[in-house]
Write an enzyme that holds these catalytic residues in place. Structure first.
Site, PDB file in Angstrom:
ATOM      1  N   GLU A   1      -7.562 -18.605  31.415  1.00  0.00           N
ATOM      2  CA  GLU A   1      -8.736 -17.947  31.975  1.00  0.00           C
ATOM      3  C   GLU A   1     -10.016 -18.599  31.473  1.00  0.00           C
ATOM      4  O   GLU A   1     -10.150 -18.864  30.280  1.00  0.00           O
ATOM      5  CB  GLU A   1      -8.709 -16.469  31.583  1.00  0.00           C
ATOM      6  CG  GLU A   1      -9.856 -15.658  32.161  1.00  0.00           C
ATOM      7  CD  GLU A   1      -9.916 -14.258  31.558  1.00  0.00           C
ATOM      8  OE1 GLU A   1      -9.436 -13.317  32.204  1.00  0.00           O
ATOM      9  OE2 GLU A   1     -10.427 -14.113  30.438  1.00  0.00           O
TER      10      GLU A   1
ATOM     11  N   TYR B   1     -16.015 -17.112  37.388  1.00  0.00           N
ATOM     12  CA  TYR B   1     -14.789 -16.746  36.678  1.00  0.00           C
ATOM     13  C   TYR B   1     -13.625 -17.427  37.387  1.00  0.00           C
ATOM     14  O   TYR B   1     -13.504 -17.360  38.612  1.00  0.00           O
ATOM     15  CB  TYR B   1     -14.593 -15.224  36.722  1.00  0.00           C
ATOM     16  CG  TYR B   1     -13.243 -14.742  36.231  1.00  0.00           C
ATOM     17  CD1 TYR B   1     -13.100 -14.182  34.963  1.00  0.00           C
ATOM     18  CD2 TYR B   1     -12.098 -14.846  37.036  1.00  0.00           C
ATOM     19  CE1 TYR B   1     -11.861 -13.744  34.512  1.00  0.00           C
ATOM     20  CE2 TYR B   1     -10.856 -14.415  36.584  1.00  0.00           C
ATOM     21  CZ  TYR B   1     -10.755 -13.862  35.335  1.00  0.00           C
ATOM     22  OH  TYR B   1      -9.531 -13.438  34.888  1.00  0.00           O
TER      23      TYR B   1
END
Ligand code: GDP
Ligand code: MN
Length: 394
Positions: A204, A115
């Site tokens: 993101e 991530y």
């Protein structure tokens, strides 16, 4: 163009991009993404899969996460299968968002899911880099389960991104492999360039995958752009979706709040549909225009109040909020604590007028009064509260 300014994405002040739009931006900045096509019918999905050749993944394009868990991300080994998966996904409702198009992209093999994100830390007034090897799942889960697994490094805003910040991030996240480190540093740098050049509030990548061959790639994209900056980015402004219906109503559905947008300036929050309708009428009687109908339902739990206030406060036309609660089973002191907790947890700047009646109303009112918040006004009756809210919205 002479179009009047309107609400952005699911949030006021921000434009949320669909995954395929975010990936288009990523591609422009040199961040590796898979080749893909947008499709709004099963036949288009089939053609997309034919063009891409090989296995594909068919992905629901909605402005919410958790698509995988909701059945909105499916693998397909042939064009016929892609058509079938698209037929299943199109029209699906995911967290209140109806799927109108799918993104068909060449399927990737996944060895690891990381991530990576750049966001703002409003407290620190700095961009913040986030990286964890535990990607794929929702990042809140990682942060709650094991905060140390989530590496956090600030970018010095007056200087802009410097490579040492990326190195510190990659080190803190415990990325040991040299090849992965090299690719990650390049991606972090590009993501920061995208973040600042596009005036984003969030970039993101979840998951940022490592393939079995050791290559890193953005498999998902979540990009939010600052609305106030959009006039400088006409290409991004054109990505705004005007077909998705009222964005606040979509957000309310997602949060499980009963909400109808009415367009005036007095936000309304009441418990029970009957009281909510009476409150709408009362605001009109007091000479104001209701911004919305919002039913809190039974109970005055902080979570419900937080969610409802969050939706109402995102309407840029709202100038004051009228919170009208009658305590039957709901106790006034519980509601009061819910309101205070909600005010602590949301960034509400408009004045809020509260009228509490029924069970433990006096206890509730004194809890609110004792909090001594400038923007919180407590009124004993419905009509006094309506007049106050209308006056504050004028
Ligand atoms: P989200 O659930 O809305 O965050 O959607 P994502 O785009 O993140 O996809 C959810 C999950 O689907 C990912 O975490 C992957 O595990 C899986 N997935 C997505 N694309 C592919 C792919 O190309 N190949 C494989 N094997 N899995 C994929
Ligand atoms: Mn994802």
């Amino acid at each position: 163009m002479s179009t009047p300014p309107r609400l952005a994405g699911a949030r006021v002040g921000a434009l949320d991009l669909y995954e395929y739009q975010g990936k288009e931006l990523f591609r422009r900045y040199g961040i590796p993404v898979s080749d893909g096509r947008l499709a709004s019918t099963p036949a288009e999905a089939r053609r997309a899969a034919e063009e891409l050749a090989g296995d594909v993944v068919v992905k629901a394009q909605v402005l919410t996460g958790g698509r995988g868990k909701a059945g909105g991300v499916r693998l397909a080994a042939s064009p016929a299968e892609a058509e079938a998966r698209a037929a299943e996904i199109l029209g699906l409702e995911i967290r209140g968002h109806v799927v109108r198009s799918v993104w068909v992209e060449a399927a990737s093999e996944i060895a690891k899911e990381y991530y990576l994100a750049v966001t703002f830390d409003r407290g620190a007034k700095k961009p913040l880099l986030l990286l964890t090897r535990e990607g794929g799942v929702e990042i809140e889960e990682v942060a709650a389960r094991d905060p140390r697994a989530l590496a956090r490094v600030y970018v010095e805003p007056l200087v802009g991104y410097l490579p040492y910040e990326g190195r510190a991030l990659v080190h803190a996240a415990g990325i040991a492999d040299v090849g992965e480190r090299r690719q990650l540093l390049a991606i972090v740098e590009k993501l920061c360039r995208c973040f600042s050049a596009e005036e984003a509030m969030l970039c993101e990548i979840n998951p940022l995958i490592v393939t079995p061959a050791g290559e890193l790639k953005a498999l998902d994209a979540k990009v939010t752009i600052d609305d106030s900056a959009l006039f400088r980015h006409p290409d991004v402004a054109a990505m705004r979706d005007t077909s998705a219906g009222d964005p606040l109503e979509a957000l309310a559905r997602e949060k499980g709040v009963t909400y109808v947008h009415l367009g005036g300036s007095v936000g309304i929050l009441a418990n029970g549909a009957g009281l909510a309708m009476a409150t709408v009428d009362l605001v009109v009687v007091a000479g104001g225009r209701p911004a919305n109908f919002c039913d809190l339902g039974g109970g005055g739990r902080a979570e419900g109040v937080v969610a409802a206030l969050d939706v109402i406060a995102r309407d840029p036309q709202v100038r004051s909020i009228f919170l009208n609660v009658f305590g039957g089973l709901t106790r006034g002191d519980d509601v009061a604590r819910g309101i205070l907790a909600a005010l602590e947890r949301t960034a509400i700047t408009v004045p809020l007028v509260a009228r509490l009646d029924g069970t433990n109303a006096e206890e509730g009112r004194s809890i609110l009064r004792e909090a001594r918040l400038d923007r919180l006004h407590v009124e004993p009756t419905m009509i006094a509260a309506a007049e106050r809210a209308v006056g504050l919205a004028a």
